[in-house]
Scaffold this motif. Structure first.
Motif, PDB file in Angstrom:
ATOM      1  N   GLU A   1      -6.081   0.827 -15.332  1.00 52.86           N
ATOM      2  CA  GLU A   1      -5.755  -0.092 -13.952  1.00 52.86           C
ATOM      3  C   GLU A   1      -4.581   1.357 -13.646  1.00 52.86           C
ATOM      4  O   GLU A   1      -3.515   1.598 -14.080  1.00 52.86           O
ATOM      5  N   PRO A   2      -5.281   2.048 -12.295  1.00 54.85           N
ATOM      6  CA  PRO A   2      -4.484   2.786 -11.205  1.00 54.85           C
ATOM      7  C   PRO A   2      -2.592   2.285 -11.557  1.00 54.85           C
ATOM      8  O   PRO A   2      -2.435   1.283 -10.604  1.00 54.85           O
ATOM      9  N   SER A   3      -1.169   3.261 -11.840  1.00 54.96           N
ATOM     10  CA  SER A   3      -0.155   2.614 -11.866  1.00 54.96           C
ATOM     11  C   SER A   3       0.285   2.114 -10.497  1.00 54.96           C
ATOM     12  O   SER A   3      -0.898   2.812  -8.945  1.00 54.96           O
ATOM     13  N   PRO A   4       0.846   1.047 -10.163  1.00 53.41           N
ATOM     14  CA  PRO A   4       1.250   1.181  -8.466  1.00 53.41           C
ATOM     15  C   PRO A   4       2.032   1.372  -7.977  1.00 53.41           C
ATOM     16  O   PRO A   4       3.255   2.273  -9.087  1.00 53.41           O
ATOM     17  N   ILE A   5       2.386   2.238  -6.902  1.00 52.70           N
ATOM     18  CA  ILE A   5       3.224   3.078  -6.168  1.00 52.70           C
ATOM     19  C   ILE A   5       4.386   1.979  -5.536  1.00 52.70           C
ATOM     20  O   ILE A   5       3.500   1.427  -4.777  1.00 52.70           O
ATOM     21  N   VAL A   6       5.711   2.696  -5.674  1.00 52.72           N
ATOM     22  CA  VAL A   6       6.133   1.990  -5.175  1.00 52.72           C
ATOM     23  C   VAL A   6       7.577   3.332  -4.185  1.00 52.72           C
ATOM     24  O   VAL A   6       7.398   3.781  -4.574  1.00 52.72           O
ATOM     25  N   LEU A   7       7.766   2.276  -2.650  1.00 51.20           N
ATOM     26  CA  LEU A   7       8.885   3.285  -2.129  1.00 51.20           C
ATOM     27  C   LEU A   7      10.005   2.930  -1.928  1.00 51.20           C
ATOM     28  O   LEU A   7       9.740   1.613  -1.361  1.00 51.20           O
ATOM     29  N   ILE A   8      10.794   3.212  -2.132  1.00 53.62           N
ATOM     30  CA  ILE A   8      12.171   2.939  -2.518  1.00 53.62           C
ATOM     31  C   ILE A   8      12.779   3.947  -1.176  1.00 53.62           C
ATOM     32  O   ILE A   8      13.091   5.038  -1.371  1.00 53.62           O
TER      33      ILE A   8
ATOM     34  N   PRO B   1       3.724  -4.815   0.677  1.00 53.37           N
ATOM     35  CA  PRO B   1       4.042  -5.992   0.239  1.00 53.37           C
ATOM     36  C   PRO B   1       5.476  -5.114   1.019  1.00 53.37           C
ATOM     37  O   PRO B   1       6.112  -3.942  -0.011  1.00 53.37           O
ATOM     38  N   ILE B   2       6.905  -5.859   1.227  1.00 56.33           N
ATOM     39  CA  ILE B   2       8.561  -5.270   1.703  1.00 56.33           C
ATOM     40  C   ILE B   2       9.354  -6.475   0.402  1.00 56.33           C
ATOM     41  O   ILE B   2       9.246  -7.461   1.398  1.00 56.33           O
ATOM     42  N   ILE B   3       9.856  -5.566  -0.076  1.00 59.93           N
ATOM     43  CA  ILE B   3      10.999  -6.380  -0.652  1.00 59.93           C
ATOM     44  C   ILE B   3      12.772  -5.859  -0.284  1.00 59.93           C
ATOM     45  O   ILE B   3      12.678  -4.708  -0.641  1.00 59.93           O
ATOM     46  N   VAL B   4      13.326  -6.781   0.375  1.00 65.16           N
ATOM     47  CA  VAL B   4      14.948  -6.521   1.477  1.00 65.16           C
ATOM     48  C   VAL B   4      15.844  -6.218   0.394  1.00 65.16           C
ATOM     49  O   VAL B   4      16.039  -6.846  -0.750  1.00 65.16           O
ATOM     50  N   LEU B   5      16.699  -5.306   0.078  1.00 72.72           N
ATOM     51  CA  LEU B   5      17.934  -5.200  -0.764  1.00 72.72           C
ATOM     52  C   LEU B   5      18.993  -5.342   0.144  1.00 72.72           C
ATOM     53  O   LEU B   5      18.623  -4.641   1.234  1.00 72.72           O
ATOM     54  N   SER B   6      19.724  -6.554  -0.050  1.00 78.27           N
ATOM     55  CA  SER B   6      20.615  -6.523   0.771  1.00 78.27           C
ATOM     56  C   SER B   6      22.141  -6.710   0.157  1.00 78.27           C
ATOM     57  O   SER B   6      22.583  -7.819  -0.721  1.00 78.27           O
TER      58      SER B   6
ATOM     59  N   ALA C   1      10.317  -8.088 -11.368  1.00 71.98           N
ATOM     60  CA  ALA C   1       9.971 -10.681 -11.079  1.00 71.98           C
ATOM     61  C   ALA C   1       9.150 -10.403  -9.740  1.00 71.98           C
ATOM     62  O   ALA C   1       7.804 -11.184  -9.852  1.00 71.98           O
ATOM     63  N   ARG C   2      10.254  -9.982  -8.866  1.00 69.11           N
ATOM     64  CA  ARG C   2       9.688 -10.387  -7.490  1.00 69.11           C
ATOM     65  C   ARG C   2       8.446  -8.977  -6.971  1.00 69.11           C
ATOM     66  O   ARG C   2       7.913  -9.700  -5.959  1.00 69.11           O
ATOM     67  N   VAL C   3       9.487  -8.030  -7.687  1.00 73.05           N
ATOM     68  CA  VAL C   3       8.116  -6.996  -7.160  1.00 73.05           C
ATOM     69  C   VAL C   3       6.175  -7.046  -6.920  1.00 73.05           C
ATOM     70  O   VAL C   3       5.367  -7.046  -7.001  1.00 73.05           O
ATOM     71  N   ARG C   4       6.277  -7.761  -8.685  1.00 71.96           N
ATOM     72  CA  ARG C   4       4.825  -8.646  -9.601  1.00 71.96           C
ATOM     73  C   ARG C   4       4.148  -9.846  -8.610  1.00 71.96           C
ATOM     74  O   ARG C   4       3.237  -9.411  -8.722  1.00 71.96           O
ATOM     75  N   VAL C   5       5.619 -10.237  -8.657  1.00 74.91           N
ATOM     76  CA  VAL C   5       5.186 -11.675  -7.668  1.00 74.91           C
ATOM     77  C   VAL C   5       4.328 -11.453  -6.739  1.00 74.91           C
ATOM     78  O   VAL C   5       3.425 -11.711  -5.839  1.00 74.91           O
ATOM     79  N   ALA C   6       5.334 -10.422  -5.100  1.00 77.22           N
ATOM     80  CA  ALA C   6       4.103  -9.398  -4.593  1.00 77.22           C
ATOM     81  C   ALA C   6       3.070  -9.276  -4.256  1.00 77.22           C
ATOM     82  O   ALA C   6       2.509  -9.055  -3.481  1.00 77.22           O
ATOM     83  N   LEU C   7       3.185  -8.148  -5.827  1.00 78.48           N
ATOM     84  CA  LEU C   7       1.788  -7.589  -6.105  1.00 78.48           C
ATOM     85  C   LEU C   7       0.568  -8.794  -6.054  1.00 78.48           C
ATOM     86  O   LEU C   7      -0.534  -8.321  -5.283  1.00 78.48           O
ATOM     87  N   ARG C   8       0.696  -9.392  -6.977  1.00 84.21           N
ATOM     88  CA  ARG C   8      -0.195 -10.623  -7.818  1.00 84.21           C
ATOM     89  C   ARG C   8      -0.689 -10.990  -6.360  1.00 84.21           C
ATOM     90  O   ARG C   8      -1.556 -11.245  -5.935  1.00 84.21           O
TER      91      ARG C   8
ATOM     92  N   GLN D   1      -0.634  -9.887  -3.254  1.00 83.54           N
ATOM     93  CA  GLN D   1      -1.319  -9.190  -2.097  1.00 83.54           C
ATOM     94  C   GLN D   1      -2.491  -9.500  -2.734  1.00 83.54           C
ATOM     95  O   GLN D   1      -3.683  -8.926  -2.185  1.00 83.54           O
ATOM     96  N   SER D   2      -2.526  -8.913  -4.030  1.00 81.14           N
ATOM     97  CA  SER D   2      -3.983  -8.441  -4.728  1.00 81.14           C
ATOM     98  C   SER D   2      -5.812  -9.732  -4.897  1.00 81.14           C
ATOM     99  O   SER D   2      -6.066  -9.632  -3.925  1.00 81.14           O
ATOM    100  N   ARG D   3      -4.471 -11.085  -4.813  1.00 82.44           N
ATOM    101  CA  ARG D   3      -5.534 -12.341  -5.053  1.00 82.44           C
ATOM    102  C   ARG D   3      -5.678 -12.295  -3.310  1.00 82.44           C
ATOM    103  O   ARG D   3      -7.247 -12.965  -3.244  1.00 82.44           O
ATOM    104  N   ALA D   4      -4.853 -11.770  -2.394  1.00 80.15           N
ATOM    105  CA  ALA D   4      -5.392 -11.477  -0.552  1.00 80.15           C
ATOM    106  C   ALA D   4      -6.445 -11.473  -0.443  1.00 80.15           C
ATOM    107  O   ALA D   4      -7.596 -11.125   0.295  1.00 80.15           O
TER     108      ALA D   4
END
Length: 244
Positions: free
Chosen positions: A3-10, A78-83, A114-121, A123-126
């Motif tokens: 599988e291609p590596s997932p790409i994350v933008l920070i 998917p977008i995850i917020v750091l705060s 863990a939060r990132v993997r949940v969000a990616l799953r 998105q993939s499921r959808a």
């Protein structure tokens, strides 16, 4: 073929935080892109394929919530917020604006991954139209509208099923009170949170092996509810769960 590596933008203005996150993500097989401002982050999200965005709220040129709103206007990434802000009203606002999840600083890289993997799953499921969601002993078949616990079929009322269906469609992510009320009871009941408390209590009696210590349908205090991801439900390690 792998599988291609997932790409994350920070998107974060603190270089130390970006270095910390880059190391954590690269060690776990991600390709990392960085942006130091909101403008750079929005531009990067438009110029290259991105699988998930991590954005800090405290950016020098705009608030991170503006980045969420701008990206969400054209993309379902998917977008995850750091705060460092932990106010419940702020969390609700970010989720209603389109963020998939939030992580309050300080945090550990394991929690964020863990939060990132949940969000990616999710998105993939959808994207694949996968018809079922499994959380520990619970399986929700969205195609046949059936729910089983340890293989035994459960009988749910229409409202109970609809509530569980909406949570399953966002499995692993927080769903706000207002979104659940709108989806299950309609817009005129968006302030009637007592409806949720009653139906969540009923639902837990049916889907939780131990309803007084919920590990599947967990409360995000003051914000909403989350259908725990499989590992949490199986291990009883729902870190953010509180009984509500």
């Amino acid at each position: 073929m792998s599988e291609p590596s997932p790409i994350v933008l920070i998107v974060d203005d603190e270089i130390q935080i970006r270095r910390f996150l880059r190391t954590g993500f690269e060690l776990n097989g991600f390709v990392v892109h960085e942006a130091g401002t909101g403008t750079e982050g929005i531009r990067a999200a438009t110029l290259r394929p991105i699988d998930i965005v991590i954005v800090d709220l405290g950016l020098p040129d705009m608030d991170g919530s503006d980045v969420v709103e701008r990206i969400r206007s054209w993309s379902t990434v998917p977008i995850i917020v750091l705060s460092v802000r932990s106010a419940e009203a702020q969390k609700v606002r970010l989720l209603e604006m389109g963020a998939d999840d939030y992580v309050v600083k300080p945090f550990g890289i394991a929690e964020l991954l863990a939060r990132v993997r949940v969000a990616l799953r999710r998105q993939s499921r959808a994207a694949s139209g996968e018809p079922s969601v499994t959380v520990g002993p619970l399986t929700i078949d969205l195609a046949s509208r059936t729910v089983t616990l340890n293989g035994q079929r459960l009988t749910l009322t229409p409202k109970e099923y609809r509530l569980l269906q909406v949570l399953a469609q966002h499995a692993g992510n927080v769903v706000t009170h207002q979104h659940l009320l709108k989806e299950v009871w309609g817009s005129i009941h968006m302030q009637d949170t007592h409806y949720l408390r009653i139906f969540v209590r009923k639902l837990r009696q049916k889907i939780e092996p131990a309803p007084d210590s919920p590990k599947i349908l967990v409360t995000e205090l003051g914000v909403g509810y989350r259908l725990a991801h499989t590992a949490d439900a199986e291990n009883g390690a729902a870190v953010t769960a509180t009984v509500g």
